[in-house]
Design a protein around this motif. Structure first.
Motif, mmCIF file in Angstrom:
data_model
loop_
_atom_site.group_PDB
_atom_site.id
_atom_site.type_symbol
_atom_site.label_atom_id
_atom_site.label_comp_id
_atom_site.label_asym_id
_atom_site.label_seq_id
_atom_site.Cartn_x
_atom_site.Cartn_y
_atom_site.Cartn_z
ATOM 1 N N LYS A 98 0.778 -1.064 -0.061
ATOM 2 C CA LYS A 98 0.067 -0.162 0.078
ATOM 3 C C LYS A 98 0.877 1.194 0.034
ATOM 4 O O LYS A 98 0.504 2.002 -0.393
ATOM 5 C CB LYS A 98 -1.145 -0.064 1.280
ATOM 6 N N LEU A 99 1.958 1.268 0.626
ATOM 7 C CA LEU A 99 2.813 2.227 0.604
ATOM 8 C C LEU A 99 3.603 2.638 -0.763
ATOM 9 O O LEU A 99 3.486 3.621 -1.380
ATOM 10 C CB LEU A 99 4.012 2.009 1.455
ATOM 11 N N LEU A 100 3.835 1.400 -1.470
ATOM 12 C CA LEU A 100 4.535 1.484 -2.737
ATOM 13 C C LEU A 100 4.176 -0.038 -3.491
ATOM 14 O O LEU A 100 4.695 -0.853 -3.123
ATOM 15 C CB LEU A 100 5.967 1.666 -3.048
ATOM 16 N N PRO A 101 3.330 0.015 -4.532
ATOM 17 C CA PRO A 101 3.004 -1.127 -5.172
ATOM 18 C C PRO A 101 4.108 -1.924 -5.514
ATOM 19 O O PRO A 101 4.917 -1.470 -6.204
ATOM 20 C CB PRO A 101 1.903 -0.608 -6.363
ATOM 21 N N GLY A 102 4.087 -3.356 -5.012
ATOM 22 C CA GLY A 102 5.271 -4.010 -5.441
ATOM 23 C C GLY A 102 6.174 -4.222 -4.321
ATOM 24 O O GLY A 102 6.860 -5.280 -4.380
ATOM 25 N N LEU A 103 6.260 -3.314 -3.557
ATOM 26 C CA LEU A 103 7.335 -3.447 -2.417
ATOM 27 C C LEU A 103 7.001 -4.436 -1.564
ATOM 28 O O LEU A 103 8.062 -5.118 -1.076
ATOM 29 C CB LEU A 103 7.232 -1.885 -1.818
ATOM 30 N N GLY A 104 5.691 -4.610 -1.372
ATOM 31 C CA GLY A 104 5.480 -5.800 -0.471
ATOM 32 C C GLY A 104 5.889 -7.286 -0.952
ATOM 33 O O GLY A 104 6.363 -8.079 0.119
ATOM 34 N N TYR A 105 5.901 -7.359 -2.288
ATOM 35 C CA TYR A 105 6.387 -8.531 -2.882
ATOM 36 C C TYR A 105 7.843 -8.648 -2.664
ATOM 37 O O TYR A 105 8.381 -9.906 -2.230
ATOM 38 C CB TYR A 105 5.994 -8.894 -4.517
ATOM 39 N N LEU A 106 8.593 -7.813 -2.779
ATOM 40 C CA LEU A 106 10.160 -7.793 -2.587
ATOM 41 C C LEU A 106 10.404 -8.192 -1.056
ATOM 42 O O LEU A 106 11.172 -9.139 -0.628
ATOM 43 C CB LEU A 106 10.691 -6.566 -2.860
ATOM 44 N N ILE A 107 9.521 -7.521 0.010
ATOM 45 C CA ILE A 107 9.784 -7.471 1.345
ATOM 46 C C ILE A 107 9.524 -9.146 1.701
ATOM 47 O O ILE A 107 10.239 -9.837 2.212
ATOM 48 C CB ILE A 107 8.842 -6.701 2.222
ATOM 49 N N ALA A 108 8.355 -9.620 1.090
ATOM 50 C CA ALA A 108 8.091 -10.875 1.452
ATOM 51 C C ALA A 108 9.076 -12.224 0.723
ATOM 52 O O ALA A 108 9.330 -12.903 1.382
ATOM 53 C CB ALA A 108 6.548 -11.394 0.539
ATOM 54 N N ALA A 109 9.392 -11.741 -0.406
ATOM 55 C CA ALA A 109 10.469 -12.644 -1.044
ATOM 56 C C ALA A 109 11.696 -12.738 -0.100
ATOM 57 O O ALA A 109 12.158 -13.804 0.151
ATOM 58 C CB ALA A 109 10.967 -12.244 -2.368
ATOM 59 N N LEU A 110 12.123 -11.564 0.282
ATOM 60 C CA LEU A 110 13.594 -11.545 1.249
ATOM 61 C C LEU A 110 13.172 -12.397 2.408
ATOM 62 O O LEU A 110 14.004 -13.027 3.015
ATOM 63 C CB LEU A 110 13.985 -10.184 1.633
ATOM 64 N N ILE A 111 11.911 -11.928 3.299
ATOM 65 C CA ILE A 111 11.764 -12.764 4.445
ATOM 66 C C ILE A 111 11.564 -14.221 4.266
ATOM 67 O O ILE A 111 11.851 -15.067 5.108
ATOM 68 C CB ILE A 111 10.414 -12.177 4.941
ATOM 69 N N VAL A 112 10.939 -14.695 3.358
ATOM 70 C CA VAL A 112 10.403 -16.148 2.972
ATOM 71 C C VAL A 112 11.869 -16.592 2.779
ATOM 72 O O VAL A 112 12.136 -17.847 3.267
ATOM 73 C CB VAL A 112 9.641 -16.361 1.776
ATOM 74 N N MET A 113 12.791 -16.138 1.854
ATOM 75 C CA MET A 113 14.353 -16.761 1.565
ATOM 76 C C MET A 113 15.022 -16.849 2.884
ATOM 77 O O MET A 113 15.707 -18.103 3.157
ATOM 78 C CB MET A 113 15.104 -16.048 0.466
ATOM 79 N N GLY A 114 15.060 -15.926 3.686
ATOM 80 C CA GLY A 114 15.507 -16.072 5.171
ATOM 81 C C GLY A 114 15.093 -16.984 5.795
ATOM 82 O O GLY A 114 15.838 -17.825 6.447
ATOM 83 N N GLY A 115 13.788 -16.858 5.904
ATOM 84 C CA GLY A 115 13.280 -18.119 6.697
ATOM 85 C C GLY A 115 13.287 -19.382 6.196
ATOM 86 O O GLY A 115 13.549 -20.548 6.937
#
Length: 415
Positions: A98-115
């Protein structure tokens, strides 16, 4: 009814209602305390045991200063993260989009890869714990633990299971490790002195410890659990703050107890096993009994971290499509199974635990910066104004962790 009786009745009724609200949303409620323990247990995994032991071996009593600095950075990161997400009533990926369209997908990808990276190591820790307790191979222990985790997630009331299991596992780890710490006779006064007046410092140690406590998926685990439990909005800020701080205190307490245990055996001349240093600590302090205690602590630490990593990683994906929400348990199960298969067929990467902590330490400033920017947007925060002192504390964590993380990665690459 006489006025006096009416007044007494209404006063008693208000007390009953107040108790019910505290029971539902307070610090010691199932969901609130469960969120704190879920976050703490997500951090207290095999990596936690290995990192604490390795850095205590390197820095000795001065490692207490690393824990203290890390504790303060953890508080700044977690208070901001949990408060922003629960007041916005949005998960991190949704708020970012909601802050910047597409940014959530990047954050999610980084978090899931780290997890996912951490979860392979967590499964390996489960296998090692079962091996210590039963003598079964690492692979067999990992498969048994995978099945146990799947059974826990397929219990009908999954939310209650998470809260109860994480509290029991977290309490057991702390008590058992405390027994070993007392048996090791640590130099407490020396450790406390160097906690405030260190002889040596290590940027890599601070980044790794912070990354292993609130980095990557870990700090989001409790916040997303609160959202799932319906504890959100401005009216629940006090409960969210208490729960966030409780999670850091629980993990910090365990870190200090393990630090004392390791320092105690090292000052007595113990030589730690290079491949499995935490096991050496428990065995030196209490013989074969201590070694078995290590098996219990390691398995409970690993299995609770498996649960935390899987639950939180999937929580970053499930809002992207209705099918993921509908089949949340199946997605969690697939995440755990794939992590297990990678370990069984490829093996445990030797430097994975330390590297994962550093990588998650780099993810932290990026994710926190996004949330701090989002907290300034009234349209995203339901009219809530995030306190300036929390903004400042958050940006200090972003700058310090961003700089330290870059330095630590460069040092690690140099060897």
């Amino acid at each position: 009814m006489p006025f006096v009786l009416q007044k007494r009745y209404s006063t008693r009724l208000r007390k009953i209602i107040l108790r019910s609200k505290v029971s539902k949303y307070g610090l010691f409620s199932g969901a609130s305390l469960g969120a704190a323990f879920l976050m703490a247990n997500s951090s207290i995994g095999p990596g936690f045991l290995t990192q604490t032991t390795v850095f205590t071996q390197q820095l000795m009593a001065s490692f207490g200063f690393v824990i203290l600095v890390s504790f303060l950075l953890d508080i700044g990161a977690q208070l901001n993260t949990w408060r922003i997400l629960t007041v916005s009533e949005l998960r991190a990926q949704d708020l970012s989009n909601k802050l910047l369209p597409g940014l959530g997908y990047l954050i999610a990808a980084l978090i899931v890869m780290g997890g996912f990276t951490f979860n392979i190591a967590n499964i390996a820790g489960c296998g090692l714990g079962v091996n210590v307790l039963t003598g079964l191979s690492f692979q067999s222990g990992a498969i048994i633990s995978c099945i146990a985790a799947l059974l826990l997630f397929w219990i009908r009331e999954m939310d209650k299971m998470l809260d109860n299991f994480t509290r029991i596992a977290g309490t057991a780890k702390i008590i058992l490790t405390l027994v070993i710490a007392i048996s090791s006779h640590p130099p407490v006064l020396q450790a406390l002195h160097h906690t405030f007046v260190p002889e040596t410092l290590s940027t890599q140690a601070i980044v790794t410890i912070v990354g292993g406590t609130v980095g990557g998926y870990i700090t989001f685990s409790g916040a997303h659990r609160l959202l799932d439990a319906g504890i959100k909005g401005k009216e629940n800020i006090k409960q969210v703050n208490k729960s966030a701080i409780s999670g850091i205190v629980i993990s910090g307490l365990m870190r200090f107890i393990l630090f004392f245990a390791v320092l105690g055996v090292l000052t007595q001349g113990a030589v730690l096993d290079h491949d499995n240093p935490p096991a050496s600590v428990f065995r030196f302090a209490a013989g074969e009994f201590g070694f078995k205690v290590f098996g219990i602590v390691l398995w409970s630490a690993a299995i609770s971290s498996v649960i935390g990593a899987a639950y939180t990683s999937v929580s970053f994906l499930k809002t992207f499509h209705p099918l993921l929400v509908k089949h949340e348990r199946l997605c969690i199960s697939i995440f755990i199974i794939i992590s297990t298969l990678v370990f069984v067929f490829i093996g445990k990467p030797r430097q994975l635990l330390l590297l994962a902590g550093m990588v998650n330490g780099l993810i932290l400033p990026l994710a926190l910066a996004v949330l701090l920017i989002a907290s300034t947007k009234s349209r995203l925060m339901n009219g809530y104004q995030h306190p300036r002192w929390m903004q400042m504390a958050g940006w200090i964590v972003v700058l310090v962790m961003g700089w330290m993380g870059s330095v630590a990665i460069v040092e690690w690459m140099k060897g």
